[in-house]
Design a protein around this motif. Structure first.
Motif, PDB file in Angstrom:
ATOM      1  N   ALA A  60      55.817  52.919  43.239  1.00 31.90           N
ATOM      2  CA  ALA A  60      55.146  53.187  41.965  1.00 31.90           C
ATOM      3  C   ALA A  60      53.651  52.957  42.065  1.00 31.90           C
ATOM      4  N   VAL A  61      53.231  51.958  42.837  1.00 32.64           N
ATOM      5  CA  VAL A  61      51.810  51.684  43.019  1.00 32.64           C
ATOM      6  C   VAL A  61      51.171  52.786  43.842  1.00 32.64           C
ATOM      7  N   ARG A  62      51.832  53.152  44.917  1.00 31.87           N
ATOM      8  CA  ARG A  62      51.241  54.145  45.813  1.00 31.87           C
ATOM      9  C   ARG A  62      51.124  55.516  45.155  1.00 31.87           C
ATOM     10  N   ALA A  63      51.933  55.794  44.156  1.00 34.58           N
ATOM     11  CA  ALA A  63      51.903  57.089  43.487  1.00 34.58           C
ATOM     12  C   ALA A  63      51.029  57.089  42.238  1.00 34.58           C
ATOM     13  N   ALA A  64      50.563  55.925  41.782  1.00 40.32           N
ATOM     14  CA  ALA A  64      49.844  55.835  40.512  1.00 40.32           C
ATOM     15  C   ALA A  64      48.457  56.440  40.618  1.00 40.32           C
ATOM     16  N   ARG A  65      47.994  56.979  39.508  1.00 35.83           N
ATOM     17  CA  ARG A  65      46.631  57.488  39.443  1.00 35.83           C
ATOM     18  C   ARG A  65      45.653  56.394  39.009  1.00 35.83           C
ATOM     19  N   VAL A  66      46.149  55.410  38.285  1.00 36.14           N
ATOM     20  CA  VAL A  66      45.345  54.262  37.859  1.00 36.14           C
ATOM     21  C   VAL A  66      46.074  53.004  38.296  1.00 36.14           C
ATOM     22  N   ILE A  67      45.397  52.159  39.068  1.00 41.51           N
ATOM     23  CA  ILE A  67      46.017  50.909  39.488  1.00 41.51           C
ATOM     24  C   ILE A  67      45.123  49.757  39.056  1.00 41.51           C
ATOM     25  N   SER A  68      45.746  48.667  38.686  1.00 41.59           N
ATOM     26  CA  SER A  68      45.024  47.485  38.241  1.00 41.59           C
ATOM     27  C   SER A  68      45.107  46.402  39.310  1.00 41.59           C
ATOM     28  N   VAL A  69      43.972  45.743  39.565  1.00 41.30           N
ATOM     29  CA  VAL A  69      43.983  44.688  40.574  1.00 41.30           C
ATOM     30  C   VAL A  69      44.856  43.514  40.138  1.00 41.30           C
ATOM     31  N   THR A  70      45.042  43.329  38.843  1.00 42.40           N
ATOM     32  CA  THR A  70      45.910  42.236  38.399  1.00 42.40           C
ATOM     33  C   THR A  70      47.368  42.540  38.709  1.00 42.40           C
ATOM     34  N   ASP A  71      47.747  43.800  38.759  1.00 39.20           N
ATOM     35  CA  ASP A  71      49.100  44.159  39.149  1.00 39.20           C
ATOM     36  C   ASP A  71      49.313  44.033  40.647  1.00 39.20           C
ATOM     37  N   LEU A  72      48.222  43.799  41.378  1.00 35.70           N
ATOM     38  CA  LEU A  72      48.318  43.576  42.820  1.00 35.70           C
ATOM     39  C   LEU A  72      48.105  42.111  43.166  1.00 35.70           C
ATOM     40  N   GLY A  73      48.112  41.242  42.162  1.00 33.07           N
ATOM     41  CA  GLY A  73      48.065  39.816  42.418  1.00 33.07           C
ATOM     42  C   GLY A  73      46.775  39.126  42.070  1.00 33.07           C
ATOM     43  N   ALA A  74      45.747  39.866  41.625  1.00 34.50           N
ATOM     44  CA  ALA A  74      44.488  39.212  41.265  1.00 34.50           C
ATOM     45  C   ALA A  74      44.690  38.342  40.031  1.00 34.50           C
ATOM     46  N   VAL A  75      44.108  37.161  40.037  1.00 34.65           N
ATOM     47  CA  VAL A  75      44.276  36.207  38.953  1.00 34.65           C
ATOM     48  C   VAL A  75      43.118  36.267  37.969  1.00 34.65           C
ATOM     49  N   GLY A  76      41.873  36.315  38.481  1.00 33.08           N
ATOM     50  CA  GLY A  76      40.719  36.431  37.601  1.00 33.08           C
ATOM     51  C   GLY A  76      40.373  35.168  36.859  1.00 33.08           C
ATOM     52  N   ASP A  77      40.659  34.001  37.472  1.00 33.00           N
ATOM     53  CA  ASP A  77      40.323  32.737  36.810  1.00 33.00           C
ATOM     54  C   ASP A  77      39.055  32.108  37.354  1.00 33.00           C
ATOM     55  N   GLY A  78      38.372  32.769  38.276  1.00 33.91           N
ATOM     56  CA  GLY A  78      37.137  32.245  38.841  1.00 33.91           C
ATOM     57  C   GLY A  78      37.328  31.225  39.933  1.00 33.91           C
ATOM     58  N   ARG A  79      38.587  30.824  40.210  1.00 32.53           N
ATOM     59  CA  ARG A  79      38.854  29.813  41.227  1.00 32.53           C
ATOM     60  C   ARG A  79      39.755  30.343  42.349  1.00 32.53           C
ATOM     61  N   THR A  80      40.700  31.188  41.983  1.00 36.21           N
ATOM     62  CA  THR A  80      41.628  31.736  42.970  1.00 36.21           C
ATOM     63  C   THR A  80      40.942  32.854  43.763  1.00 36.21           C
ATOM     64  N   ASP A  81      41.116  32.834  45.086  1.00 39.61           N
ATOM     65  CA  ASP A  81      40.531  33.880  45.918  1.00 39.61           C
ATOM     66  C   ASP A  81      41.340  35.168  45.725  1.00 39.61           C
ATOM     67  N   ASP A  82      40.714  36.157  45.111  1.00 41.41           N
ATOM     68  CA  ASP A  82      41.381  37.422  44.823  1.00 41.41           C
ATOM     69  C   ASP A  82      41.049  38.509  45.845  1.00 41.41           C
ATOM     70  N   SER A  83      40.507  38.134  47.004  1.00 42.77           N
ATOM     71  CA  SER A  83      40.087  39.134  47.998  1.00 42.77           C
ATOM     72  C   SER A  83      41.222  40.070  48.367  1.00 42.77           C
ATOM     73  N   ALA A  84      42.419  39.526  48.625  1.00 37.83           N
ATOM     74  CA  ALA A  84      43.532  40.342  49.113  1.00 37.83           C
ATOM     75  C   ALA A  84      43.909  41.426  48.116  1.00 37.83           C
ATOM     76  N   ALA A  85      43.912  41.102  46.834  1.00 38.45           N
ATOM     77  CA  ALA A  85      44.282  42.096  45.830  1.00 38.45           C
ATOM     78  C   ALA A  85      43.286  43.249  45.807  1.00 38.45           C
ATOM     79  N   PHE A  86      41.995  42.939  45.936  1.00 41.48           N
ATOM     80  CA  PHE A  86      40.991  44.002  45.933  1.00 41.48           C
ATOM     81  C   PHE A  86      41.080  44.853  47.202  1.00 41.48           C
ATOM     82  N   MET A  87      41.346  44.220  48.329  1.00 48.62           N
ATOM     83  CA  MET A  87      41.489  44.974  49.567  1.00 48.62           C
ATOM     84  C   MET A  87      42.697  45.904  49.501  1.00 48.62           C
ATOM     85  N   THR A  88      43.788  45.422  48.899  1.00 48.97           N
ATOM     86  CA  THR A  88      44.969  46.259  48.755  1.00 48.97           C
ATOM     87  C   THR A  88      44.692  47.434  47.832  1.00 48.97           C
ATOM     88  N   ALA A  89      43.990  47.192  46.724  1.00 49.91           N
ATOM     89  CA  ALA A  89      43.667  48.272  45.788  1.00 49.91           C
ATOM     90  C   ALA A  89      42.846  49.351  46.482  1.00 49.91           C
TER      91      ALA A  89
END
Length: 495
Positions: A60-89
């Protein structure tokens, strides 16, 4: 799931986690970029096939036209390293290229996302082939914040585009450097990298470069709209020709052109806003431009000065020696602020309806030299039209033989600090009258800070014959019979 208004179906967290709670943790890339994850046997120039993350990213992710980094594991709390989610996106977006056109929008919801790995947001590098269309969309300036904190600053970029992507856009987000000297974007082009657009974005923190351009061709057609440039810059927010990579004669580079800045708030602490060793065709319209502080220490290249528009190399093709500023309010807060410092020996510079007199009441203001040019027999042609100007303008000679023609014109301007004959400082072998024209300008200032009136041009009271409208004029001498005597004539010459 309800359909979006644009007909696209974003991937929900429920869909992503259908395979179990461990899926999110498994989405981290095993390579540093989508192109590096292409795997053996990958066809050069083709999009990557997500080897290394294929099973971890649901269909479902690979076929989507719009993907959200939070659906790939990004937390967005300013403390958790979200690098992997952005790289995956980014890897998913690169894998969805079809016939050279990107098909994915990367959404970044409101939050503060910590990124520690260089190139995590965008990693355009071979063997990925040429592609057009990559869009990053946030929730709003300062609502979506990307904090870049690499291990070391200089040489670390949040994004890179090595001659791969064109038609790239960033919308409604803030970028902040948490490692002093990190950089936002490195763009190298020999013909592919071009057409970037930044809308309602903001830069904060201490950067080395904002956007660093390099290469031999294009890196052009870039637009900034309603953005805020804050923070500080060891080099410049936008810098052309970082290394001279691929150049045999960098002084005649003719492909760094067409940069548009519209309705900007340029309010940063120190450094340069635009620095173009490779020339440029640049237009800045509207907004407020302020340098709020001073460099923390002098440097060999810049001394203590911070400059909005710095063009340090003399020779370029005429087509890329063009600068236009219109409807901008500048503040000159200290003597180390320069609005323009140009060494161009040709081309055009034009300021229209601009004002840098907001702090003209400061004690240092009458002697600031915020506008500096080197001029020669071929210019550049410099024009100020309907501007209000503080201090003095400095013109230096190129040292070339021959008389410098009229290359500078001030048309209907207010010269706030000095009259015309004191406004220009000429250095080198040239005289002010040789190369500057003033047309219908107002000049000088009174002690109360208001413009001094021009010298009277009409006769004052007491001049001319005595009339009912001019009773103060002295009466004409009268003859003995009471008639008005004619003006005395010199005695006739003897015959």
């Amino acid at each position: 799931m309800a359909e979006r208004g644009d007909g696209m179906f974003p991937v929900s967290r429920r869909q992503l986690l259908r395979g179990g709670a461990s899926v999110v943790a498994a989405t981290a890339l095993t390579a540093t970029s989508a192109s590096a994850a292409a795997g053996p046997g990958h066809r050069p120039g083709a999009p990557p096939d997500l080897v290394g993350i294929g099973r971890e990213v649901p269909a479902a992710v690979r076929a989507a036209r719009v993907i959200s980094v939070t659906d790939l594991g990004a937390v967005g709390d300013g403390r958790t390293d979200d690098s992997a989610a952005f790289m995956t996106a980014y890897a998913v977006a690169a894998a969805r290229i079809t016939r050279g056109v990107g098909r994915v929008v990367i959404e970044i919801p409101a939050g503060e996302y910590l990124i520690t790995r260089p190139h995590a947001l965008m990693d355009g590098a071979p063997p990925l082939g040429p592609a057009s269309g990559l869009r990053f969309s946030g929730a709003g300036k300062r609502m979506t914040t990307l904090v870049f904190r690499p291990v070391q600053g200089p040489g670390s970029y949040l994004c890179r585009n090595d001659d791969i992507w064109s038609n790239v856009s960033f919308e409604r987000m803030q970028f902040r450097s948490a490692t002093p000297g990190a950089s936002f974007f490195n763009s190298h082009s020999t013909g592919q990298a071009q057409d970037y657009r930044f809308t309602e974005c903001e830069w904060m923190g201490e950067w080395e470069y904002g956007i660093a351009l390099d290469g031999t061709n294009t890196n052009s057609e870039m637009r900034w709209e309603a953005c805020r440039v804050g923070g500080a810059y060891r080099k410049a927010f936008l810098y052309s020709g970082v290394t001279g990579r691929g150049q045999t004669d960098p002084n005649v580079q003719d492909q760094f052109l067409n940069y548009w800045f519209t309705d900007m708030k340029v309010e940063y602490e120190w450094g340069n806003f635009l620095e173009f060793p490779y020339g440029g065709s640049i237009t800045c319209r509207g907004g407020s431009y302020i340098i709020t502080g001073t460099r923390p220490r002098p440097t060999a290249e810049y001394g203590t000065a911070s400059t909005f528009f710095r063009f340090p190399v003399a020779g370029h093709h005429d087509s890329v020696q063009r600068f236009h500023a219109q409807d901008i309010r500048f503040e000159v807060r200290n003597p180390d602020v320069r609005i323009i410092d140009s060494a161009w020996r040709g081309g055009t510079v034009h300021f229209s309806d601009c004002d840098d007199t907001g702090l003209a009441f400061k004690a240092f203001s009458p002697e600031v030299r915020a506008h500096r040019y080197t001029v020669g027999p071929r210019g550049p042609l410099v024009r100020y039209e309907s501007c209000q100007l503080v201090g003095r303008h400095e013109y230096r000679s190129t040292g070339e033989q021959g008389t410098v023609p009229t290359v500078a014109r001030y048309d209907m301007c207010v010269l706030r600090s000095h009259p015309e004959n004191e406004f220009v400082i000429a250095e080198g072998a040239m005289e002010r009258s040789d190369f500057v024209d003033f047309v219908d300008c107002l000049d000088g200032a009174g002690d109360d800070g208001r413009l001094a009136p021009a010298a009277p041009q009409e006769p004052g009271p007491g001049a001319g014959p005595q009339t009912p409208d001019n009773p103060q004029a002295p009466a004409a001498p009268q003859a003995a019979n009471g008639s008005t005597a004619a003006a005395a004539e010199p005695p006739a010459a003897p015959r």
